[in-house]
Scaffold this motif. Structure first.
Motif, short mmCIF file in Angstrom:
data_model
loop_
_atom_site.label_atom_id
_atom_site.label_comp_id
_atom_site.label_asym_id
_atom_site.label_seq_id
_atom_site.Cartn_x
_atom_site.Cartn_y
_atom_site.Cartn_z
N ASN A 193 0.83 -1.21 0.00
CA ASN A 193 0.00 0.00 0.00
C ASN A 193 0.87 1.26 0.00
O ASN A 193 0.45 2.30 -0.51
CB ASN A 193 -0.92 0.01 1.23
N LYS A 194 2.07 1.16 0.59
CA LYS A 194 2.98 2.31 0.65
C LYS A 194 4.13 2.20 -0.35
O LYS A 194 4.60 3.22 -0.85
CB LYS A 194 3.54 2.43 2.07
N GLU A 195 4.57 0.98 -0.60
CA GLU A 195 5.70 0.77 -1.51
C GLU A 195 5.19 0.09 -2.79
O GLU A 195 5.00 -1.11 -2.84
CB GLU A 195 6.76 -0.09 -0.82
N VAL A 196 5.00 0.90 -3.80
CA VAL A 196 4.39 0.44 -5.04
C VAL A 196 5.14 -0.75 -5.63
O VAL A 196 4.53 -1.67 -6.19
CB VAL A 196 4.32 1.60 -6.07
N GLU A 197 6.46 -0.76 -5.53
CA GLU A 197 7.26 -1.81 -6.16
C GLU A 197 7.01 -3.19 -5.54
O GLU A 197 7.40 -4.20 -6.11
CB GLU A 197 8.75 -1.46 -6.09
N LEU A 198 6.36 -3.22 -4.35
CA LEU A 198 6.07 -4.49 -3.70
C LEU A 198 4.70 -5.06 -4.07
O LEU A 198 4.38 -6.20 -3.73
CB LEU A 198 6.15 -4.35 -2.17
N ARG A 199 3.90 -4.28 -4.76
CA ARG A 199 2.55 -4.74 -5.10
C ARG A 199 2.62 -5.93 -6.06
O ARG A 199 3.47 -5.98 -6.95
CB ARG A 199 1.75 -3.60 -5.71
#
Length: 579
Positions: free
Chosen positions: A534-540
Motif C-alpha cells: 500500500n505504501k511501496e508500489v514496487e512491492l505490489r
C-alpha cells in the motif's frame, strides 16, 4: 527441493573434505550437525552448529573448526559469505539466485513441495478415536480424531506408510448396558412405557435403533429374558453405533483404514498367545502386589494374582493381567491387541488417548517393549480436554444428547474445516478453549480465518492479473523472471524455504499442531507483505508492466501452493474466496 537439507549436505561435504585433508579426525559422528535459520535474521540466512558439536570429539577449538569450514563453504557458488560468530557458530548468507529459483521449484512441484523421504517407507500404525460404541461421539473425541488424522497425513507426507486404525471397545460390560438400553427402546417402539434404570443410556440417539430392531425381529424379543436376546442385541446395537460413528467421522473428514474389534480377542486364543509370548520371556509370574500409594496396609487385601513384570521395561510397578478368579484384567486384551499390531510388522506404533489415560502410558509402553524385544517403539499422545464457550459463557448442552456436545453438533455449528484447524492450533496435551463465536469470526485474531484469508487473497490477486491478460497458470509462472527480487520478497521466499524442514521436524515429533503454527506465520508474512504494498508500489503483486506482474504473482502463487499443502495435511480445504 529442500534448501536446508541441501546446505546441510554441503556442510557435511566440506567436513568430509577437511577429514580427507587430515584437518579433522576421520571417525567423527556427523549426525548432530544441523543447519537452521539463525535466531536473529540479521545474522544471515542459515546457521550451522557444526564446529560446536564437533569440537569436543575432534579435540579442537570450535572457532578453529568454524574458520576452516567457513573457507570451504565460501568456495561454493550458493554461499556469498560464511561468518564465524561467538565461540564457533557459523552464519551463512546465500546467493540471491538461490532464493530466485525457489518459487519456480515450488510451482513445478505443486503441493508435493516439501514431501519427504524421511520415513523411508517405514510402516506406522496410528490408532485414534477408539470411542466406546455406546453412543455418539462428543467434542473430546473430535479433538482426538482430528489430531490422529492430521498426524497420519503428516507422517504420510514425510514418507511413512501409514495405517489409520480404530479399536472397537466391544468386549466389555458397557456393551451389555448398550444392549439393555436398546431393548428398552425396542419395547418403546412396541408402544410400551419404559423406565431407564441407573447406568443405562437414555439418549434419544437409541430411538431409531430400537425401531430398527423392531423392524428386523418384530415381536420376537417381547417378554423374553436376556438369555434370549442379549447377545443378538449386543451385535445389532454395536453395528448400529459403529455406523453412527463412521458417519460422524465422515462428516469431520476422517476415514479409517482398519477397524479392530476387541471382541475378536476373546475365545480365539489371541489373549493367551500374547501372554504366552511374555511368559516365554520370563515376564509372567504369580505374586502379590504392594498396596497402592495412599492405601494403608490394613485397608489393603493382598491377593495372589498373575502379574506382568512390567518394571523390567520401564514401568513403576508390575501389573496384574489375570485376577485371582482366573478372569482377565482389562489390561490383558490391551496387551493382546498391541501384540497383534507387533505381529503385523509395524515399525512404529502411535496411540492417541484421552487425558484420563495418563496412568496407562508406562504400562502399555512396557508391554510393547517386551512383546517386540524393544524393536517397536510406541508413542502415546494424550489429548487434553476441550472447553466450550458461546457468547462468552461455558456451553455444555446438546440438542441431541441432552448432556454433552456431540461431534456432529460441532460440525453442524462451525463446519469441519473450522473445527479441524482450530483443534490443531495447540499442542494436544494442552487444554484448548473452543469459542463457537470466535472460531467463525472474520478477524486477524482468528487463526482459521487468517490463514484462509491469505489463500483467498492470493486467489483474488491471480484473478485480477488474469483480467489484465497476464498468464497465471503454474507452468507459465514457473518460468517467470525473478532476478529483480527485492529484499522484502526474498524474506517471503525464505519463509517458504523453511516449509520442508518444518514438516520433517513436526513429523519426527508426531506434532501436527506445528503445521498450523507454520501456516499462521506464513499467512502473517503474506498479509504483512501485501500491506507494505500500500505504501511501496514496487512491492505490489499487480504492476503496470505485465512482465513485472508475472514475477510478483509467481511468488504469491508459490505461497498459495504451500498454504494449500499445509492445509491438506490438516484436512482443511483452502478457501478461494471469503464470504
Amino acid at each position: 527441493m529442500n534448501l536446508f537439507s541441501d546446505i546441510r549436505e554441503l556442510v557435511l561435504a566440506s567436513i568430509n573434505s577437511l577429514q580427507a585433508e587430515g584437518a579433522l579426525p576421520a571417525d567423527l559422528n556427523l549426525a548432530p550437525v544441523t543447519v537452521e535459520p539463525p535466531r536473529d535474521a540479521a545474522h544471515g540466512d542459515m546457521a550451522t552448529n557444526a564446529a560446536m558439536v564437533l569440537a569436543k570429539p575432534a579435540k579442537q577449538k570450535p572457532r578453529d573448526i568454524a574458520e576452516a569450514l567457513a573457507a570451504k563453504l565460501a568456495a561454493d557458488d550458493r554461499i556469498t559469505s560464511a561468518e564465524v560468530a561467538g565461540p564457533g557458530f557459523l552464519n551463512l548468507r546465500l546467493a540471491p539466485v538461490v532464493w530466485q529459483q525457489l518459487p519456480a521449484a515450488i510451482l513445478k512441484a505443486g503441493t508435493d513441495y516439501g514431501r519427504s523421504t524421511m520415513g523411508q517407507g517405514q510402516r506406522v500404525n496410528v490408532e485414534y478415536v477408539s470411542a466406546n460404541p455406546t453412543g455418539p461421539m462428543h467434542v473430546g473425541h473430535a479433538r482426538g480424531a482430528i489430531v490422529g488424522d492430521a498426524m497420519a497425513s503428516l507422517l504420510d507426507f514425510a514418507g511413512y506408510e501409514v495405517t489409520r486404525e480404530y479399536y472397537i471397545n466391544d468386549g466389555g460390560a458397557q456393551v451389555d448396558v448398550l444392549a439393555r438400553s436398546v431393548y428398552l427402546r425396542y419395547l418403546e417402539a412396541h408402544g410400551q412405557e419404559v423406565e431407564f434404570a441407573d447406568g443405562t443410556y437414555p439418549g434419544d440417539y437409541l430411538v431409531p435403533v430400537g425401531q430398527a430392531l423392531k423392524d428386523k425381529v418384530g415381536d420376537a424379543y417381547l417378554d423374553k429374558g436376556e438369555d434370549v436376546w442379549l447377545q443378538e442385541i449386543r451385535e445389532f446395537a454395536t453395528d448400529a453405533m459403529m455406523d453412527l460413528i463412521r458417519s460422524d467421522l465422515a462428516a469431520l473428514g476422517v476415514e479409517m483404514d482398519h477397524f479392530f474389534s476387541e471382541k475378536s480377542l476373546y475365545g480365539t486364543g489371541k489373549i493367551e498367545a500374547a501372554i504366552d509370548s511374555l511368559r516365554a520371556k520370563g515376564l509372567i509370574y504369580r505374586g502379590v502386589l504392594e498396596p497402592p500409594k495412599g492405601k494403608k496396609p490394613e485397608d489393603w487385601e493382598p491377593r495372589e494374582q498373575t502379574l506382568f513384570k512390567s518394571t523390567e521395561h520401564g514401568d513403576d510397578v508390575d501389573r496384574p493381567i489375570q485376577k485371582s478368579d482366573g478372569a482377565w484384567t482389562y489390561f490383558a486384551p490391551d496387551i493382546a491387541y498391541h501384540y497383534d499390531k507387533v505381529e503385523r510388522g509395524y515399525d512404529q506404533l502411535i496411540d492417541i488417548f484421552g487425558a484420563d489415560h495418563g496412568g496407562y502410558v508406562k504400562r502399555m509402553k512396557a508391554a510393547v517393549s517386551a512383546l517386540s524385544d524393544g524393536k517397536t517403539p510406541l508413542d502415546i499422545k494424550l489429548i487434553q480436554l476441550v472447553k466450550l464457550f458461546k457468547n462468552g459463557e461455558p456451553f455444555k448442552m446438546s440438542k441431541r444428547a441432552g448432556t454433552f456436545i456431540t461431534l456432529r453438533d460441532l460440525v453442524d455449528m462451525v463446519g469441519a474445516d473450522v473445527a479441524r484447524f482450530h483443534m490443531l492450533t495447540r499442542k494436544s496435551d494442552a487444554a484448548l478453549d473452543f469459542d463457537f463465536d470466535k472460531v467463525v469470526e472474520q478477524s486477524s485474531e482468528n487463526p482459521v480465518f487468517y490463514v484462509q484469508y491469505a489463500h483467498a487473497r492470493i486467489c483474488s490477486v491471480l484473478a485480477k492479473a488474469a483480467e489484465q491478460g497476464v498468464s497465471t497458470d503454474d507452468a507459465t509462472l514457473a518460468n517467470a523472471d525473478l532476478s529483480a527480487m527485492l529484499p522484502a520478497e526474498q524474506a517471503l521466499v525464505a519463509k517458504l524455504a523453511e516449509w520442508p524442514r518444518f514438516l520433517e521436524t513436526a513429523a519426527k515429533a508426531h506434532e501436527p499442531h506445528r503445521i498450523a503454527t507454520y501456516l499462521q506465520e506464513l499467512a502473517s508474512d503474506l498479509h504483512g507483505h501485501y500491506y507494505k504494498g500500500n505504501k511501496e508500489v514496487e512491492l505490489r503483486f499487480l504492476q503496470d508492466d505485465p512482465v513485472a506482474t508475472q514475477s510478483k504473482i509467481a511468488l504469491a502463487r508459490a505461497v498459495a501452493v504451500v498454504i494449500s499443502a499445509g492445509l491438506g495435511i490438516l484436512g482443511v480445504t483452502p478457501a478461494t474466496e471469503m464470504r
